[in-house]
Design a protein around this motif. Structure first.
Motif, PDB file in Angstrom:
ATOM      1  N   PHE A  21      64.502  -1.900 -21.038  1.00  0.00           N
ATOM      2  CA  PHE A  21      63.179  -2.025 -21.643  1.00  0.00           C
ATOM      3  C   PHE A  21      62.990  -3.401 -22.264  1.00  0.00           C
ATOM      4  CE2 PHE A  21      64.803   2.330 -22.352  1.00  0.00           C
ATOM      5  CZ  PHE A  21      63.972   3.007 -21.474  1.00  0.00           C
ATOM      6  N   HIS A  22      61.755  -3.870 -22.175  1.00  0.00           N
ATOM      7  CA  HIS A  22      61.389  -5.108 -22.860  1.00  0.00           C
ATOM      8  C   HIS A  22      60.568  -4.796 -24.107  1.00  0.00           C
ATOM      9  CE1 HIS A  22      59.443  -9.008 -23.621  1.00  0.00           C
ATOM     10  NE2 HIS A  22      60.470  -9.522 -22.990  1.00  0.00           N
ATOM     11  N   HIS A  23      59.608  -3.889 -23.973  1.00  0.00           N
ATOM     12  CA  HIS A  23      58.783  -3.472 -25.123  1.00  0.00           C
ATOM     13  C   HIS A  23      58.236  -2.077 -24.846  1.00  0.00           C
ATOM     14  CE1 HIS A  23      54.975  -3.932 -27.786  1.00  0.00           C
ATOM     15  NE2 HIS A  23      55.981  -3.409 -28.468  1.00  0.00           N
ATOM     16  N   MET A  24      59.033  -1.057 -25.112  1.00  0.00           N
ATOM     17  CA  MET A  24      58.561   0.309 -24.844  1.00  0.00           C
ATOM     18  C   MET A  24      57.695   0.782 -26.006  1.00  0.00           C
ATOM     19  SD  MET A  24      62.068   2.482 -25.248  1.00  0.00           S
ATOM     20  CE  MET A  24      63.249   2.177 -26.556  1.00  0.00           C
ATOM     21  N   THR A  25      56.587   1.475 -25.665  1.00  0.00           N
ATOM     22  CA  THR A  25      55.642   1.898 -26.690  1.00  0.00           C
ATOM     23  C   THR A  25      55.363   3.395 -26.672  1.00  0.00           C
ATOM     24  OG1 THR A  25      53.769   1.428 -25.207  1.00  0.00           O
ATOM     25  CG2 THR A  25      54.450  -0.324 -26.712  1.00  0.00           C
ATOM     26  N   THR A  26      55.627   4.090 -25.560  1.00  0.00           N
ATOM     27  CA  THR A  26      55.281   5.503 -25.468  1.00  0.00           C
ATOM     28  C   THR A  26      56.375   6.278 -24.730  1.00  0.00           C
ATOM     29  OG1 THR A  26      52.945   4.854 -25.274  1.00  0.00           O
ATOM     30  CG2 THR A  26      53.490   7.141 -24.787  1.00  0.00           C
ATOM     31  N   VAL A  27      56.698   7.449 -25.256  1.00  0.00           N
ATOM     32  CA  VAL A  27      57.614   8.370 -24.589  1.00  0.00           C
ATOM     33  C   VAL A  27      56.843   9.658 -24.325  1.00  0.00           C
ATOM     34  CG1 VAL A  27      59.744   9.703 -24.772  1.00  0.00           C
ATOM     35  CG2 VAL A  27      59.631   7.394 -25.732  1.00  0.00           C
ATOM     36  N   ALA A  28      56.830  10.120 -23.090  1.00  0.00           N
ATOM     37  CA  ALA A  28      56.078  11.323 -22.722  1.00  0.00           C
ATOM     38  C   ALA A  28      56.971  12.264 -21.925  1.00  0.00           C
ATOM     39  CB  ALA A  28      54.837  10.957 -21.899  1.00  0.00           C
ATOM     40  N   LEU A  29      56.673  13.553 -22.001  1.00  0.00           N
ATOM     41  CA  LEU A  29      57.458  14.564 -21.297  1.00  0.00           C
ATOM     42  C   LEU A  29      56.726  14.992 -20.037  1.00  0.00           C
ATOM     43  CD1 LEU A  29      60.090  16.206 -21.644  1.00  0.00           C
ATOM     44  CD2 LEU A  29      58.684  18.027 -22.650  1.00  0.00           C
ATOM     45  N   MET A  30      57.405  14.929 -18.889  1.00  0.00           N
ATOM     46  CA  MET A  30      56.844  15.389 -17.628  1.00  0.00           C
ATOM     47  C   MET A  30      56.911  16.922 -17.559  1.00  0.00           C
ATOM     48  SD  MET A  30      55.931  12.587 -16.056  1.00  0.00           S
ATOM     49  CE  MET A  30      55.741  13.081 -14.331  1.00  0.00           C
ATOM     50  N   PRO A  31      56.095  17.549 -16.699  1.00  0.00           N
ATOM     51  CA  PRO A  31      56.119  19.018 -16.600  1.00  0.00           C
ATOM     52  C   PRO A  31      57.485  19.586 -16.258  1.00  0.00           C
ATOM     53  CG  PRO A  31      54.169  18.143 -15.514  1.00  0.00           C
ATOM     54  CD  PRO A  31      55.025  16.961 -15.872  1.00  0.00           C
ATOM     55  N   ASP A  32      58.307  18.829 -15.509  1.00  0.00           N
ATOM     56  CA  ASP A  32      59.632  19.325 -15.122  1.00  0.00           C
ATOM     57  C   ASP A  32      60.713  18.920 -16.131  1.00  0.00           C
ATOM     58  OD1 ASP A  32      59.801  16.629 -14.667  1.00  0.00           O
ATOM     59  OD2 ASP A  32      60.233  16.778 -12.521  1.00  0.00           O
ATOM     60  N   GLU A  33      60.285  18.478 -17.323  1.00  0.00           N
ATOM     61  CA  GLU A  33      61.157  18.131 -18.445  1.00  0.00           C
ATOM     62  C   GLU A  33      61.856  16.786 -18.290  1.00  0.00           C
ATOM     63  OE1 GLU A  33      63.752  21.308 -19.521  1.00  0.00           O
ATOM     64  OE2 GLU A  33      62.094  22.554 -20.243  1.00  0.00           O
ATOM     65  N   ARG A  34      61.497  16.018 -17.269  1.00  0.00           N
ATOM     66  CA  ARG A  34      61.962  14.630 -17.256  1.00  0.00           C
ATOM     67  C   ARG A  34      61.204  13.851 -18.333  1.00  0.00           C
ATOM     68  NH1 ARG A  34      60.438  12.201 -12.115  1.00  0.00           N
ATOM     69  NH2 ARG A  34      58.883  13.863 -12.156  1.00  0.00           N
ATOM     70  N   VAL A  35      61.762  12.725 -18.727  1.00  0.00           N
ATOM     71  CA  VAL A  35      61.156  11.896 -19.759  1.00  0.00           C
ATOM     72  C   VAL A  35      60.611  10.626 -19.119  1.00  0.00           C
ATOM     73  CG1 VAL A  35      61.582  10.593 -21.876  1.00  0.00           C
ATOM     74  CG2 VAL A  35      62.689  12.800 -21.532  1.00  0.00           C
ATOM     75  N   ALA A  36      59.353  10.313 -19.418  1.00  0.00           N
ATOM     76  CA  ALA A  36      58.712   9.098 -18.911  1.00  0.00           C
ATOM     77  C   ALA A  36      58.535   8.131 -20.071  1.00  0.00           C
ATOM     78  CB  ALA A  36      57.358   9.425 -18.281  1.00  0.00           C
ATOM     79  N   VAL A  37      59.015   6.905 -19.914  1.00  0.00           N
ATOM     80  CA  VAL A  37      58.937   5.893 -20.967  1.00  0.00           C
ATOM     81  C   VAL A  37      58.089   4.722 -20.482  1.00  0.00           C
ATOM     82  CG1 VAL A  37      60.242   4.391 -22.511  1.00  0.00           C
ATOM     83  CG2 VAL A  37      61.229   6.562 -21.767  1.00  0.00           C
ATOM     84  N   TRP A  38      57.044   4.399 -21.231  1.00  0.00           N
ATOM     85  CA  TRP A  38      56.142   3.309 -20.849  1.00  0.00           C
ATOM     86  C   TRP A  38      56.574   2.016 -21.522  1.00  0.00           C
ATOM     87  CZ3 TRP A  38      52.866   1.642 -17.442  1.00  0.00           C
ATOM     88  CH2 TRP A  38      51.989   0.602 -17.742  1.00  0.00           C
ATOM     89  N   ASP A  39      56.761   0.960 -20.712  1.00  0.00           N
ATOM     90  CA  ASP A  39      57.092  -0.383 -21.197  1.00  0.00           C
ATOM     91  C   ASP A  39      55.834  -1.230 -21.096  1.00  0.00           C
ATOM     92  OD1 ASP A  39      57.980  -3.124 -21.376  1.00  0.00           O
ATOM     93  OD2 ASP A  39      60.011  -2.392 -21.019  1.00  0.00           O
ATOM     94  N   ASP A  40      55.240  -1.549 -22.243  1.00  0.00           N
ATOM     95  CA  ASP A  40      53.956  -2.242 -22.270  1.00  0.00           C
ATOM     96  C   ASP A  40      54.074  -3.676 -21.766  1.00  0.00           C
ATOM     97  OD1 ASP A  40      51.240  -1.574 -23.012  1.00  0.00           O
ATOM     98  OD2 ASP A  40      51.362  -3.191 -24.477  1.00  0.00           O
ATOM     99  N   ALA A  41      55.229  -4.307 -21.970  1.00  0.00           N
ATOM    100  CA  ALA A  41      55.402  -5.693 -21.539  1.00  0.00           C
ATOM    101  C   ALA A  41      55.607  -5.796 -20.032  1.00  0.00           C
ATOM    102  CB  ALA A  41      56.581  -6.330 -22.273  1.00  0.00           C
TER     103      ALA A  41
END
Length: 216
Positions: A21-41
């Motif tokens: 990651f360079h600049h992660m801002t959001t962590v979200a849960l997928m329907p199948d319980e995987r984790v999605a992490v958004w890197d804004d940079a």
């Protein structure tokens, strides 16, 4: 962390490679319980399994600054949403929805924002506030009055409106807000917003998985 609050492991590290990651801002849960992490940079979403192991990543378009929590969201069907500035002159926002392969499915356009209000508790007093429901539809509120619009499946729009008694801004609050507005204006190179005589009826909006709408 586990259900008992004990630390299990750290996931990822600083960088631009897979799982980094360079600049992660959001962590979200997928329907199948995987984790999605958004890197804004990096304009990238990285997927991890429930154990924190790297699975894959995907670059998505990102063309503007915005609230970190609202820039990236996931709905209950697994679609990914990235919020962009659609029309800089009118200030209209849109969220593009994407599949995990990067295919754009739809664009949800939100009303333009009026950022002429004062800052309350760190929030600019916009006339319009928008929230994306976990089920993929937008909820729009108008906080110069107590009104919220929620689209229905049959194409109609449910209008929720409540009477409210205006609450005046007290003198100590006005002093603090004036200082905050001056700091905000200096750092963003914009004129300082004027502190109004009354507070908005609400300034934050959220839609949950049960279809409820929360305002603060």
């Amino acid at each position: 962390y586990g259900p008992d609050g004990l630390h299990i492991r750290n996931v990822g590290r600083k960088g631009e490679g897979p799982g980094e990651f360079h600049h992660m801002t959001t962590v979200a849960l997928m329907p199948d319980e995987r984790v999605a992490v958004w890197d804004d940079a990096l304009h990238r979403v990285t997927f991890f399994d429930a154990e924190g192991e790297y699975q894959s990543d995907l670059k998505l378009p990102r063309r503007s600054m915005g609230s970190s929590r609202l820039v990236f969201q996931v709905d209950t069907a697994g679609f990914l949403y990235v919020r962009n500035l659609l029309d800089p002159e009118r200030g209209a926002w849109a969220s593009g929805s994407f599949t995990e392969s990067g295919e754009e499915v739809d664009i949800l356009v939100f009303p333009p924002s009026d950022r002429s209000g004062a800052r309350f508790a760190g929030h600019v007093g916009n006339a319009h506030r928008t929230a994306l429901s976990p089920h993929g539809y937008p909820v729009t509120g108008y906080n110069k009055i107590y009104a919220i619009h929620r689209p229905l499946q049959d194409g109609r729009v449910l209008r929720i409106e409540r009477a409210w008694t205006p609450v005046p801004v007290e003198s100590k609050e006005r002093e603090a807000l004036t200082v905050l507005n001056a700091y905000y204006a200096k750092n963003n190179h914009v004129p300082a917003p004027t502190v109004p005589k009354e507070k908005p009826p609400w300034w934050s909006l959220l839609a949950d998985e049960e279809g409820r709408i929360w305002v603060m």
